[in-house]
Design a protein around this motif. Sequence first.
Motif: not given
Length: 330
Positions: A15-24
């Motif tokens: 979830a952290v990796a996915r959110q960090a990706l979504a944040a650019g």
Amino acid sequence: MRTLVLGGTVFLGRAVARQALAAGHDVTCAARGSSGDPVDGVRFVRVDRTDPAGLAALTGEYDAVVDVARHPDQVRNAVAALAGRVGHFTFVSTCSVYADTATPGQRVDAAPVLAPASRDAEDPTLSAESYGACKVSCEQLVTEAFGAERVFVCRAGLIVGPEDPIGRFEYWVRRAARGGEVLAPGSPDDAVQLVDVRDLADWIVAAGERGLTGTYDGTGAPTTRAAFLADVLPDGAALTWVSQEFLVEQGVAPWSGPRSLPIWLPLPEYAGFLSRDVTPSLAAGLRTRPLAETARDTAAWLATAGPEAGQRIGLTEAEEAEILAAWHAR
């Protein structure tokens, strides 16, 4: 930001990796790769954290690092390998570090914690207390290595939501789908406290972006068991409240495992475990979604994840019927 997730293949790490990706952000996940797969779009580096040289493939500097480890030796190896190359470090700890589980309403700045694990007893699989003691050791190792001015210690509570590999919350979502008379443990006023994995991940990524430091509890505000069940179960569900004394007599285990009722803990010895005062965390940016949304999304994930999703824990349908019958006949 150049972000490193030590882990990143299971639940919160994903979830952290996915959110960090979504944040650019430019995201690297470093793990063995034996427990799960990284999310699409990250750079995955296979490492062995038990080897002091196991992180040699992680080169360059990182603006933000997130570590979810529970083994102090793995943290020792990580802080040695990353020394001088980290801007901000988030260590995901646990509310199991607290020594007092009985006093409701404790806050992170005043609650006593367990003593750190000794080097010859650093096995977090031994018991809940050894797990908490090992996390205390990990917190200290990270803070000593990078300094309090760079470290965010997030003491996570009960994390729930889609992709949960443990299944405590999943039990109640599955129970909602089955319908019928529902065995509700304890009292409607018992405290329940949890956090959606996506909300916790959002906060962790934002902490790295903002440079948030200090120690906080990573969980939502407490609610009551009645409110919890109202959000998870369908409207009009037939609840039968069964006392904890009767559940113990019937051999029902608390919290997790076979023949258990997940997210139920005996009182008064655990009255403080799911009732922490998280005012500082909310003031520091933690935002939590409605529990009904988490339940709905977890049900949708279960519908697509297949029969092997999660760990099967809790009461079977037959066990629940047996206990309810005994309760009505008492």
